[in-house]
Design a protein around this motif. Sequence first.
Motif, short mmCIF file in Angstrom:
data_model
loop_
_atom_site.label_atom_id
_atom_site.label_comp_id
_atom_site.label_asym_id
_atom_site.label_seq_id
_atom_site.Cartn_x
_atom_site.Cartn_y
_atom_site.Cartn_z
N LEU A 65 0.73 -1.35 -0.02
CA LEU A 65 0.03 -0.03 0.12
C LEU A 65 0.73 1.41 0.11
O LEU A 65 0.45 2.25 -0.84
N LEU A 66 1.97 1.14 0.61
CA LEU A 66 2.70 2.33 0.69
C LEU A 66 3.46 2.61 -0.68
O LEU A 66 3.72 3.69 -0.95
N SER A 67 3.87 1.67 -1.27
CA SER A 67 4.41 1.78 -2.70
C SER A 67 3.21 2.39 -3.60
O SER A 67 3.59 3.20 -4.30
N LEU A 68 2.08 1.94 -3.18
CA LEU A 68 1.01 2.39 -4.28
C LEU A 68 0.83 3.85 -4.04
O LEU A 68 0.63 4.84 -4.85
N ALA A 69 0.93 4.14 -2.82
CA ALA A 69 0.51 5.74 -2.27
C ALA A 69 1.88 6.63 -3.11
O ALA A 69 1.51 7.48 -3.37
N GLY A 70 3.02 6.07 -3.01
CA GLY A 70 4.10 6.46 -3.51
C GLY A 70 3.91 6.78 -5.21
O GLY A 70 4.25 7.94 -5.80
N ILE A 71 3.37 5.72 -5.84
CA ILE A 71 3.16 5.79 -7.19
C ILE A 71 2.10 6.99 -7.53
O ILE A 71 2.10 7.67 -8.39
N ILE A 72 1.05 6.90 -6.66
CA ILE A 72 -0.01 8.09 -6.66
C ILE A 72 0.38 9.27 -6.82
O ILE A 72 0.04 10.33 -7.35
N THR A 73 1.09 9.52 -5.40
CA THR A 73 1.76 10.88 -5.46
C THR A 73 2.76 11.14 -6.28
O THR A 73 2.63 12.24 -6.81
N ALA A 74 3.50 10.25 -6.97
CA ALA A 74 4.34 10.46 -8.24
C ALA A 74 3.46 11.22 -9.31
O ALA A 74 3.99 12.19 -10.04
N VAL A 75 2.39 10.58 -9.78
CA VAL A 75 1.38 11.05 -10.82
C VAL A 75 0.84 12.30 -10.47
O VAL A 75 0.88 13.02 -11.53
N TRP A 76 0.60 12.61 -9.09
CA TRP A 76 0.29 13.87 -8.79
C TRP A 76 0.99 14.91 -9.03
O TRP A 76 1.01 15.99 -9.53
N LEU A 77 2.35 14.63 -8.46
CA LEU A 77 3.39 15.48 -8.73
C LEU A 77 3.59 15.67 -10.22
O LEU A 77 4.02 17.01 -10.69
N TYR A 78 3.73 14.79 -11.14
CA TYR A 78 3.89 14.90 -12.40
C TYR A 78 2.95 15.69 -13.06
O TYR A 78 3.19 16.64 -14.00
N ARG A 79 1.74 15.78 -12.88
CA ARG A 79 0.57 16.40 -13.26
C ARG A 79 0.74 18.11 -12.78
O ARG A 79 0.13 18.74 -13.59
N ARG A 80 1.14 18.15 -11.83
CA ARG A 80 1.61 19.50 -11.32
C ARG A 80 2.83 20.24 -12.06
O ARG A 80 3.03 21.52 -11.69
N LEU A 81 3.53 19.49 -12.66
CA LEU A 81 4.69 20.19 -13.52
C LEU A 81 4.17 21.13 -14.45
O LEU A 81 3.18 20.81 -15.13
#
Length: 81
Positions: A65-81
């Motif tokens: 679950l924590l690695s999935l949360a990291g992936i979701i956070t990475a997608v969120w950060l990518y979209r904020r670029l």
Amino acid sequence: MKKKNVGTLLLFLILGWLAGAWIAKLLEPVKALSFLTASTVLKWSPQADLDIITYDITIHLKLCLLSLAGIITAVWLYRRL
């Protein structure tokens, strides 16, 4: 609107997955958080023998679950670029 690079997205995904996995590894001794650190292994093993070439590849993917949360956070950060 600026065009985003697929390579950058893959980099963000891998780094998010890695960060989540490292956090899960650090939190493994905490018994109360075991539901976040319990991982599932996905295995894929394609292989073939085609007379002139033979290959055997094994890929293991470890998800929690924590690695999935990291992936979701990475997608969120990518979209904020």
